[in-house]
Design a protein around this motif. Structure first.
Motif, mmCIF file in Angstrom:
data_model
loop_
_atom_site.group_PDB
_atom_site.id
_atom_site.type_symbol
_atom_site.label_atom_id
_atom_site.label_comp_id
_atom_site.label_asym_id
_atom_site.label_seq_id
_atom_site.Cartn_x
_atom_site.Cartn_y
_atom_site.Cartn_z
ATOM 1 N N ASP A 112 -63.676 2.185 18.554
ATOM 2 C CA ASP A 112 -62.413 1.595 18.114
ATOM 3 C C ASP A 112 -61.674 2.597 17.240
ATOM 4 O OD1 ASP A 112 -60.492 -0.431 17.966
ATOM 5 O OD2 ASP A 112 -61.334 -1.243 16.114
ATOM 6 N N GLY A 113 -60.348 2.470 17.201
ATOM 7 C CA GLY A 113 -59.521 3.379 16.425
ATOM 8 C C GLY A 113 -59.097 4.590 17.238
ATOM 9 N N ARG A 114 -58.524 5.583 16.544
ATOM 10 C CA ARG A 114 -58.063 6.802 17.190
ATOM 11 C C ARG A 114 -58.749 7.996 16.537
ATOM 12 N NH1 ARG A 114 -51.860 6.548 16.056
ATOM 13 N NH2 ARG A 114 -52.734 5.748 14.092
ATOM 14 N N LEU A 115 -59.349 8.838 17.378
ATOM 15 C CA LEU A 115 -60.082 10.010 16.900
ATOM 16 C C LEU A 115 -59.297 11.265 17.235
ATOM 17 C CD1 LEU A 115 -62.762 11.143 15.688
ATOM 18 C CD2 LEU A 115 -63.572 11.357 18.045
ATOM 19 N N GLU A 116 -58.992 12.063 16.208
ATOM 20 C CA GLU A 116 -58.268 13.313 16.410
ATOM 21 C C GLU A 116 -59.245 14.481 16.371
ATOM 22 O OE1 GLU A 116 -54.242 15.597 14.885
ATOM 23 O OE2 GLU A 116 -55.234 14.197 13.520
ATOM 24 N N HIS A 117 -59.174 15.300 17.401
ATOM 25 C CA HIS A 117 -59.997 16.504 17.489
ATOM 26 C C HIS A 117 -59.105 17.727 17.382
ATOM 27 C CE1 HIS A 117 -62.401 19.744 19.301
ATOM 28 N NE2 HIS A 117 -61.316 19.997 20.006
ATOM 29 N N PHE A 118 -59.524 18.714 16.601
ATOM 30 C CA PHE A 118 -58.893 20.030 16.661
ATOM 31 C C PHE A 118 -59.950 21.084 16.386
ATOM 32 C CE2 PHE A 118 -57.755 17.720 12.798
ATOM 33 C CZ PHE A 118 -58.233 18.504 11.768
ATOM 34 N N ASP A 119 -59.787 22.258 17.026
ATOM 35 C CA ASP A 119 -60.764 23.319 16.864
ATOM 36 C C ASP A 119 -60.053 24.642 16.624
ATOM 37 O OD1 ASP A 119 -60.332 24.721 19.528
ATOM 38 O OD2 ASP A 119 -60.935 22.749 20.261
#
Length: 283
Positions: free
Chosen positions: A68-75
């Motif tokens: 649930d919710g929103r997951l932000e990925h950055f690398d």
């Protein structure tokens, strides 16, 4: 054909954590990583932004499922994405991953993250990320239910994940009273986690409810099935993978074969060999 029984089962226990972490439970304990080979651990987390900012990894893979919710990925290679409920991200850390996983804005994010080991000869493979959106994972219908395949080949339906070391991940939806025999390679380590509802699993009909976990027996090469029965409307995640059978040394964000290799990973990270800090994109 082997019809699998369970060899262990438990209910996940949770602890409250200080902000920006909120709550955590260990679905698979790292203390049992040898028994669960090739799986190292699985964590269930609720967290706010700032909990998992820039950090490194080496020597294994992660499979992150957004509950649930929103997951932000950055690398630090410029990758950026936002995942929603039902989406999955696969990462091959390989030799030098550096990234962040954050809640979006003021969201409370709820995730399941599985650590999957790499064999010795693949621990320095190139870092790689792949998003599998919930509507991109193929499905097939079963009696009073549906199976969604994120990774692996299940009953002729292939998931899109291009993993360095192969694994199976499916989500099984069952209506009340429905049952399904999920086909899996007999030699693979396999476990399930109940996302919602009440079920019984295995030939020994072990009862599980929300946040219940069961590990299934293994057999020799060939085919096997895992029996899933829904007492109520139920969603179950099932994971499977072939044991690697190598020594495991784990230290912080690194998983190698020896303690010397763990210390080398820390030296490489502090020497800047994992690259620059990963930064949020467009925020």
């Amino acid at each position: 054909m082997l019809q699998r029984k369970t060899i262990d089962s438990w209910q996940v226990e949770y602890e409250q954590l200080p902000y920006p972490n909120v709550q955590k439970g260990m679905v698979l304990s790292p203390e049992k990583m040898q028994q669960h080979d090739p799986f190292l651990l699985m964590a269930e987390d609720w967290f706010k932004r700032g909990a998992f900012s820039d950090h490194p990894h080496r020597g294994f893979q992660t499979i992150t499922y957004v509950v649930d919710g929103r997951l932000e990925h950055f690398d630090n290679a410029g990758g950026h994405s936002i995942l929603d409920a039902g989406d999955m991200q696969y990462m091959n850390a390989g030799g030098a991953a550096r990234h962040a996983e954050e809640a979006v804005d003021d969201d409370l994010i709820h995730t399941l993250q599985l650590w999957l080991n790499l064999p010795k000869d693949q621990k320095f493979t190139d870092t790689y990320y792949e998003n599998v959106r919930v509507d991109e994972a193929p499905t097939f219908d079963i009696d009073n239910g549906q199976v969604r395949v994120y990774s692996g080949d299940v009953a002729g339906t292939k998931g899109p994940t291009k993993s360095v070391y192969p694994f199976t991940m499916v989500e099984v939806y069952l209506k009340e009273g429905a049952e399904y025999e999920l086909p899996l390679d007999a030699a693979d380590t396999a476990f399930c986690y109940v996302l919602a509802g009440e079920a019984s699993v295995g030939t020994d009909d072990v009862a599980l409810s929300r946040a219940g976990v069961a590990v299934f027996e293994r057999g020799e090469e060939g085919e096997s099935t895992v029996l899933l029965k829904a007492k109520t409307r139920t969603r179950i995640l099932v994971y499977a993978g072939t044991p690697i059978g190598e020594p495991v040394a784990a230290g912080g964000p690194f998983v190698m074969n020896t303690e010397d290799e763990i210390q080398q990973a820390f030296r490489d990270y502090h020497a800047g060999k994992f690259g620059p800090t990963s930064q949020p994109q467009g925020r």
